[in-house]
Scaffold this motif. Structure first.
Motif, PDB file in Angstrom:
ATOM      1  N   HIS A 226      23.407  27.819  98.922  1.00  0.00           N
ATOM      2  CA  HIS A 226      22.666  29.070  99.110  1.00  0.00           C
ATOM      3  C   HIS A 226      21.651  29.278  97.988  1.00  0.00           C
ATOM      4  CE1 HIS A 226      22.024  33.252 100.095  1.00  0.00           C
ATOM      5  NE2 HIS A 226      22.532  33.650  98.951  1.00  0.00           N
ATOM      6  N   LEU A 227      22.119  29.058  96.750  1.00  0.00           N
ATOM      7  CA  LEU A 227      21.227  29.240  95.598  1.00  0.00           C
ATOM      8  C   LEU A 227      20.147  28.166  95.572  1.00  0.00           C
ATOM      9  CD1 LEU A 227      23.725  30.253  92.781  1.00  0.00           C
ATOM     10  CD2 LEU A 227      22.068  31.703  93.938  1.00  0.00           C
ATOM     11  N   ARG A 228      20.546  26.946  95.960  1.00  0.00           N
ATOM     12  CA  ARG A 228      19.561  25.861  95.983  1.00  0.00           C
ATOM     13  C   ARG A 228      18.460  26.181  96.992  1.00  0.00           C
ATOM     14  NH1 ARG A 228      22.360  20.836  97.354  1.00  0.00           N
ATOM     15  NH2 ARG A 228      23.403  21.026  95.367  1.00  0.00           N
ATOM     16  N   GLN A 229      18.895  26.709  98.146  1.00  0.00           N
ATOM     17  CA  GLN A 229      17.907  27.089  99.178  1.00  0.00           C
ATOM     18  C   GLN A 229      16.973  28.178  98.653  1.00  0.00           C
ATOM     19  OE1 GLN A 229      19.433  28.084 103.049  1.00  0.00           O
ATOM     20  NE2 GLN A 229      20.757  26.310 103.020  1.00  0.00           N
ATOM     21  N   ALA A 230      17.579  29.141  97.952  1.00  0.00           N
ATOM     22  CA  ALA A 230      16.764  30.249  97.424  1.00  0.00           C
ATOM     23  C   ALA A 230      15.724  29.730  96.429  1.00  0.00           C
ATOM     24  CB  ALA A 230      17.657  31.284  96.761  1.00  0.00           C
ATOM     25  N   GLN A 231      16.068  28.635  95.736  1.00  0.00           N
ATOM     26  CA  GLN A 231      15.135  28.097  94.742  1.00  0.00           C
ATOM     27  C   GLN A 231      14.098  27.166  95.348  1.00  0.00           C
ATOM     28  OE1 GLN A 231      18.012  26.491  92.041  1.00  0.00           O
ATOM     29  NE2 GLN A 231      17.397  27.897  90.425  1.00  0.00           N
ATOM     30  N   THR A 232      14.491  26.491  96.456  1.00  0.00           N
ATOM     31  CA  THR A 232      13.586  25.448  96.978  1.00  0.00           C
ATOM     32  C   THR A 232      13.030  25.750  98.361  1.00  0.00           C
ATOM     33  OG1 THR A 232      15.462  24.264  97.876  1.00  0.00           O
ATOM     34  CG2 THR A 232      14.726  23.610  95.686  1.00  0.00           C
ATOM     35  N   MET A 233      13.584  26.733  99.050  1.00  0.00           N
ATOM     36  CA  MET A 233      13.151  27.030 100.411  1.00  0.00           C
ATOM     37  C   MET A 233      11.662  27.434 100.405  1.00  0.00           C
ATOM     38  SD  MET A 233      12.817  30.094 102.348  1.00  0.00           S
ATOM     39  CE  MET A 233      13.649  31.143 101.226  1.00  0.00           C
ATOM     40  N   ALA A 234      10.922  26.918 101.405  1.00  0.00           N
ATOM     41  CA  ALA A 234       9.466  27.108 101.360  1.00  0.00           C
ATOM     42  C   ALA A 234       8.931  27.993 102.474  1.00  0.00           C
ATOM     43  CB  ALA A 234       8.792  25.740 101.437  1.00  0.00           C
ATOM     44  N   ASN A 235       9.813  28.464 103.331  1.00  0.00           N
ATOM     45  CA  ASN A 235       9.328  29.266 104.464  1.00  0.00           C
ATOM     46  C   ASN A 235       9.600  30.758 104.222  1.00  0.00           C
ATOM     47  OD1 ASN A 235       8.629  30.368 106.871  1.00  0.00           O
ATOM     48  ND2 ASN A 235       9.725  28.861 108.120  1.00  0.00           N
TER      49      ASN A 235
END
Lengths: 393, 127
Positions: A226-235
């Protein structure tokens, strides 16, 4: 001596004096009157050939002009068709993108629900009698079937171009939960058949502790993702989804805390569990910070702002009905292409910093395609204005 | 549970529509090319008409007196009269041929030569 008349200054350049209309008419009449027979015959031949040539050319011009009108009408019909089609394509694209997003969201929710169901089934297990165990076996079969359905759905999502990495990350937790559930049912069945009442009471708290431990492990793993997505998510459109996940995590954390309180009453040693709880609690508080430090998100937000500008320009181009505005639109297309290039350079810079830019490229591509579409619409408008104003250029 | 069949069908439809849109764009471009080419041909014919009618009226109205000058004009009109039908047919064949926008300048030049100057030695369009 008589006075000599003063010599007039020699004319440096005598310009021809134009004839008056009357003089011209007289000249023409004289010409025709002075004609000999041969010249008259020549004039008649010129009349014959000249008229034939002029009539032939006039006929061809009239024919071509009629053809132009017919072609313009067909052109305008096509143009109307293109407009309708562009609208349909735009609407369908939006629906498909929404559908993809929705599908990914639904599968994600389904996986989480399945994990939750497994946890609930495990909770029911200690109180199940032999009939109950039979029902739980049936439930296990149903959960296995669902697992296969989810796998099929993930495959389909990939086929239709939806990124499923973040969905796959939750699958090991579900798989492990199912294995654990199967094993626990067997153990429960064995206990019931052997009939050790005294031991059963003790196993109840241990199972609860075990259940809580596995739940916390899966939560901790999911929190890392979840945190990784928050840091790397681009949409930017997925931010809402992440916030909802965050709410889900907060709820799960509350449930864990409730069970934790329950276990405290049993007198078991919970130091290890307490240590495991810490990363989840700190993960919850780190979410907003992770989101704020997401470079990709900032970048794609800028791209989406640019896409909005392009869409507005497309609408302007479709409504444009004069060459001046068209010229401005053409300049804007060039400026937007320059912006695209600037974005590409920025992306390259990010890549040079060692970041994986794959997730951003697809948004950049959307921008690029939109600008190309704008260019096409401007060209169509140019055709339309050219045809309707009779100035093709 | 989402409906993947519907989504797949929508994506396929979108692909099909985009393909169709591309085709229509091509047809629009071709139509535009035809219109432009015809417009330029019309301009050319107007110029030719102006030249011939200028000479015609100069002779018929008596503005030209010299027999030799009238002979020269008669000769060129007769020459053109003999070939105009054939040249117009060649022009029609050229107009009806499919044409890429990049070819239009070259074709117009050729057409100007045999329509405006009625040059028979220019290679005509191949039907």
């Amino acid at each position: 001596m008589s006075e000599q008349p003063q010599a007039s200054a020699p004319a440096e350049k005598q310009l021809p004096v134009p004839m008056t209309d009357a003089e011209l008419r007289l000249y023409q009449q004289e010409s025709l009157l002075l004609d000999d027979d041969y010249t008259t015959e020549l004039r008649l031949q010129v009349t014959y050939y000249g008229e034939a040539l002029l009539n032939r050319v006039k006929y061809e011009v009239e024919l071509l002009e009629k053809e132009m009108v017919a072609l313009s009408m067909v052109f305008n019909e096509f143009l109307d068709e293109v407009k309708v089609m562009d609208d349909k394509i735009g609407n369908l694209s939006t629906s498909i993108n929404q559908g993809k997003l929705q599908a990914a969201k639904e599968v994600d929710q389904t996986i989480k629900q399945e994990v939750q169901t497994v946890v609930e089934q495990l909770r029911l297990l200690p109180r199940a009698d032999l009939d109950g165990v039979e029902v739980l076996y049936q439930n296990l079969d149903a959960l296995h079937d669902n697992y296969q359905v989810i796998e099929e759905q993930l495959k389909t999502l990939e086929e239709i171009g939806v990124k499923t990495e973040h969905l796959h990350k939750n699958m090991p937790a579900l798989e492990k939960g199912l294995q654990q559930f199967g094993k626990s049912i067997e153990e429960r069945q064995m206990t019931l058949l052997v009939g050790e009442q005294e031991k059963e009471e003790k196993v109840d708290y241990d199972a609860l502790k075990q259940e809580l431990t596995s739940m916390m492990i899966s939560q901790r793993r999911a929190m890392i993702n979840h945190l990784r997505q928050a840091q790397t998510m681009a949409n930017p459109k997925e931010v809402e989804l992440l916030r909802r996940n965050q709410t889900g995590f907060e709820k799960s954390y509350k449930q864990i805390m409730q069970q934790f309180e329950l276990l405290k009453q049993s007198g078991l040693d919970l130091t290890e569990l307490e240590n495991d709880l810490q990363p989840i609690a700190s993960g919850l508080s780190q979410f907003e910070r992770a989101l704020a430090s997401n470079q990709f998100l900032k970048f794609t937000e800028k791209i989406y702002e640019e896409i909005e500008v392009v869409n507005e320009q497309i609408r302007d181009a479709q409504a444009c009905d004069n060459f001046d505005d068209l010229e401005i639109l053409r300049e804007n297309v060039e400026a937007l292409y320059e912006n695209c290039d600037a974005f590409a350079e920025e992306l390259e810079e990010l890549e040079n910093q060692g970041l994986n830019i794959n997730s951003v490229i697809e948004h950049y591509e959307v921008l690029r395609v939109s600008v190309e579409q704008l260019e096409r619409v401007v060209q169509d408008s140019s055709n339309r204005i050219g045809i309707t104003s009779g100035t093709l250029g | 549970m989402y409906n993947s069949t519907r989504l797949k069908y929508a994506i396929e439809t979108l692909r099909e529509m985009n393909r169709e849109r591309g085709q229509i764009s091509k047809q629009l471009g071709a139509l535009r090319g035809r219109c432009q080419f015809r417009e330029e041909v019309i301009d050319n014919l107007y110029d030719y008409y102006d030249v011939v009618s200028g000479d015609y009226y100069a002779v018929v109205d008596g503005l030209v007196r010299s027999t030799e000058a009238i002979e020269v004009l008669r000769d060129y009109m007769r020459d053109h009269h003999q070939v105009i039908e054939d040249q117009m047919e060649r022009m029609r064949v050229m107009l009806d041929q499919p044409m890429k926008p990049s070819q239009s300048i070259q074709k117009l030049e050729k057409l100007t030569n045999f329509v405006f100057y009625m040059k028979n030695n220019q290679a005509g369009p191949t039907p």
